[in-house]
Scaffold this active site. Structure first.
Site, short mmCIF file in Angstrom:
data_model
loop_
_atom_site.label_atom_id
_atom_site.label_comp_id
_atom_site.label_asym_id
_atom_site.label_seq_id
_atom_site.Cartn_x
_atom_site.Cartn_y
_atom_site.Cartn_z
N GLU A 99 0.81 -1.23 0.00
CA GLU A 99 0.00 0.00 0.00
C GLU A 99 0.84 1.28 0.00
O GLU A 99 0.61 2.19 0.81
CB GLU A 99 -0.98 -0.03 1.19
CG GLU A 99 -1.92 -1.24 1.13
CD GLU A 99 -2.80 -1.42 2.35
OE1 GLU A 99 -3.42 -2.50 2.46
OE2 GLU A 99 -2.88 -0.50 3.18
N GLU B 172 -5.96 -10.88 -1.37
CA GLU B 172 -6.75 -10.69 -0.14
C GLU B 172 -8.24 -10.65 -0.47
O GLU B 172 -8.97 -9.76 -0.06
CB GLU B 172 -6.31 -9.37 0.55
CG GLU B 172 -4.83 -9.29 0.86
CD GLU B 172 -4.43 -8.04 1.63
OE1 GLU B 172 -3.21 -7.78 1.70
OE2 GLU B 172 -5.33 -7.35 2.16
O1 G3I Z 1 -3.12 -8.49 18.79
C1 G3I Z 1 -3.81 -7.40 19.37
C2 G3I Z 1 -4.39 -7.83 20.71
O2 G3I Z 1 -3.29 -8.09 21.59
C3 G3I Z 1 -5.24 -6.71 21.26
O3 G3I Z 1 -5.84 -7.17 22.47
C4 G3I Z 1 -6.37 -6.42 20.23
C5 G3I Z 1 -7.28 -5.32 20.71
O4 G3I Z 1 -6.89 -4.09 20.29
O5 G3I Z 1 -5.75 -5.98 18.99
C6 G3I Z 1 -4.99 -7.04 18.43
O6 G3I Z 1 -4.40 -6.56 17.28
C7 G3I Z 1 -5.34 -6.45 16.19
C8 G3I Z 1 -4.82 -7.36 15.05
O7 G3I Z 1 -5.65 -7.16 13.88
C9 G3I Z 1 -4.88 -8.82 15.43
O8 G3I Z 1 -6.18 -9.21 15.66
C10 G3I Z 1 -5.30 -5.00 15.73
O9 G3I Z 1 -5.91 -4.19 16.75
C11 G3I Z 1 -6.13 -4.87 14.44
O10 G3I Z 1 -5.98 -3.55 13.92
C12 G3I Z 1 -5.56 -5.85 13.39
O11 G3I Z 1 -6.39 -5.73 12.26
C13 G3I Z 1 -5.74 -6.22 11.06
C14 G3I Z 1 -5.58 -5.06 10.09
O12 G3I Z 1 -5.00 -5.57 8.86
C15 G3I Z 1 -4.73 -3.99 10.70
O13 G3I Z 1 -3.82 -3.56 10.06
C16 G3I Z 1 -6.67 -7.26 10.44
O14 G3I Z 1 -6.75 -8.40 11.31
C17 G3I Z 1 -6.12 -7.70 9.09
O15 G3I Z 1 -7.08 -8.52 8.44
C18 G3I Z 1 -5.87 -6.47 8.22
O16 G3I Z 1 -5.27 -6.92 7.01
C19 G3I Z 1 -4.98 -5.91 6.03
C20 G3I Z 1 -3.77 -6.38 5.26
O17 G3I Z 1 -2.70 -6.61 6.12
C21 G3I Z 1 -3.40 -5.36 4.21
N1 G3I Z 1 -4.54 -5.02 3.35
C22 G3I Z 1 -5.78 -4.68 4.00
C23 G3I Z 1 -6.13 -5.77 5.02
C24 G3I Z 1 -7.42 -5.44 5.67
O18 G3I Z 1 -7.27 -4.26 6.38
#
Ligand code: G3I
Length: 348
Positions: free
Chosen positions: A134, A240
């Protein structure tokens, strides 16, 4: 007695890989039925979060390979490939990494240490890496305003690819992004890929993320984009894939966007109507017909999640109940799954 469905990966064998993004520490992060589903239908895995800069490099001197190593063990135990995601991204990054005010040489040293250590740790074990994720601006400008751009400058992408190749010469290296099928963003992405290839950087493929909305899938743009990226001699992958059935503002897949959903807007909380699932199946079929056609052939199609219950689209851009994938929350095949098997038969 539960019927054993034909494998989705086997159905498309010889055409393209079928993958899934998975989160958590395997195998325990998944229920037995989920592990069985993964093993039966998918032949390549993408770590949904654990190999991103934040989770894998939480402190300057500390790396955490626990979840990544576990994913690799699971994949190896099931003859699956793994694509690393992602070495350089502006989201899910530690606050100290490429922080504002850092000078160029210190920033290059930080990026270098990160890529050498992470890609070096998995050297020779991964099919490929989403090296940069990105980096292209959604509107107008060329590159997205990111900490790496501010700290290093526009050649940070080239440096990331060169560092990744040095750290793991056997891994394929990909540029990955969303909405790069849309004409404007596609032109900017072609410009970036051209400049990388001109610079002699090793780039093997481009990943079109594919976070699309039901009834708004840009089929023609997708076909033209795949064809145009192929003219550069690059592999093209859908990295994705999901087909969102609950309305959302057109915000690509920018995780920085948030929007609260009122209970009344959580329209499919109690299940998705059959008529909607049938439309979803038809639109998945049309997508896979494009992916299987000679002039727009892709090498991999990875779903972003294993089944509806594991999809990030239940929490983004706000909490809602979504049904974007080929399997439901009980790991049961949906109409989309059966339609894709049919598409595979047709494509033979
Ligand atoms: O691991 C922490 C946990 O310790 C904490 O308790 C919890 C509550 O805040 O957060 C957890 O981390 C979360 C992580 O996912 C694991 O579940 C993050 O807050 C959350 O923001 C993160 O979301 C991910 C997102 O990328 C963030 O960047 C999504 O699962 C994931 O599907 C998404 O994937 C992205 C690709 O990498 C790039 N393209 C878009 C795609 C969708 O956004």
């Amino acid at each position: 007695m539960r019927t054993i469905e034909p494998s989705l990966a086997k159905a498309f064998a010889g055409r393209f890989q079928i993958g899934a993004a998975v989160g958590g520490v395997l195998p325990d992060a998944l229920e037995p039925a989920e592990r069985a589903l993964l093993a039966q239908h998918f032949n390549v895995l993408t770590p949904e979060n654990c190999m991103k800069p934040g989770p894998i490099h939480p402190e300057r001197e500390r790396y955490d390979f626990t979840a990544g190593d576990a994913l690799l063990r699971f994949a190896r135990g099931h003859s699956m490939a793994v694509v690393g995601h992602t070495l350089c991204w502006h989201q899910q990054c530690p606050s100290w990494f490429l922080a504002d005010g850092i000078d160029r040489s210190a920033a290059l040293a930080e990026l270098g240490a990160h890529i050498r250590t992470v890609a070096g740790h998995y050297r020779g074990q991964l099919q490929g890496w989403d090296v940069v994720n990105e980096a292209i601006a959604d509107q107008g400008d060329y590159l997205r305003d990111t900490p790496a751009l501010r700290a290093i400058g526009p050649d940070y992408v080239q440096h990331a690819f060169q560092l990744a190749h040095e750290a793991d010469p056997s891994a394929e290296l990909y540029y990955n992004d969303f909405n790069i099928e849309q004409p404007g963003k596609r032109e900017r992405t072609l410009r970036l890929l051209d400049s990388l290839l001109e610079s002699g950087a090793r780039v093997h493929g481009v990943g079109i993320q594919g976070h699309w909305l039901l009834d708004q899938v840009p089929f023609d743009d997708i076909a033209s984009a795949i064809a145009s990226y192929r003219t550069l001699g690059l592999k093209v992958m859908i990295t994705e894939l999901d087909l969102d059935v609950v309305d959302r503002p057109d915000c690509g897949a920018d995780v920085a966007v948030h929007r609260a959903y009122a209970p009344a807007e959580d329209v499919y909380r109690d299940g998705c109507p059959a008529v909607v699932l049938e439309r979803q199946a038809a639109q998945y079929t049309r997508l896979f017909e494009i992916f299987a056609a000679p002039e727009t052939a892709v090498t991999r199609v990875s779903f972003w999640g294993l089944h509806d219950g594991r999809s990030w689209l239940n929490n983004w851009p706000g909490k809602r109940t979504n049904h974007p994938l080929a399997f439901d929350r009980q790991c049961q095949p949906k109409p989309a799954f059966h339609a894709l098997l049919e598409a595979a038969r047709e494509a033979r």
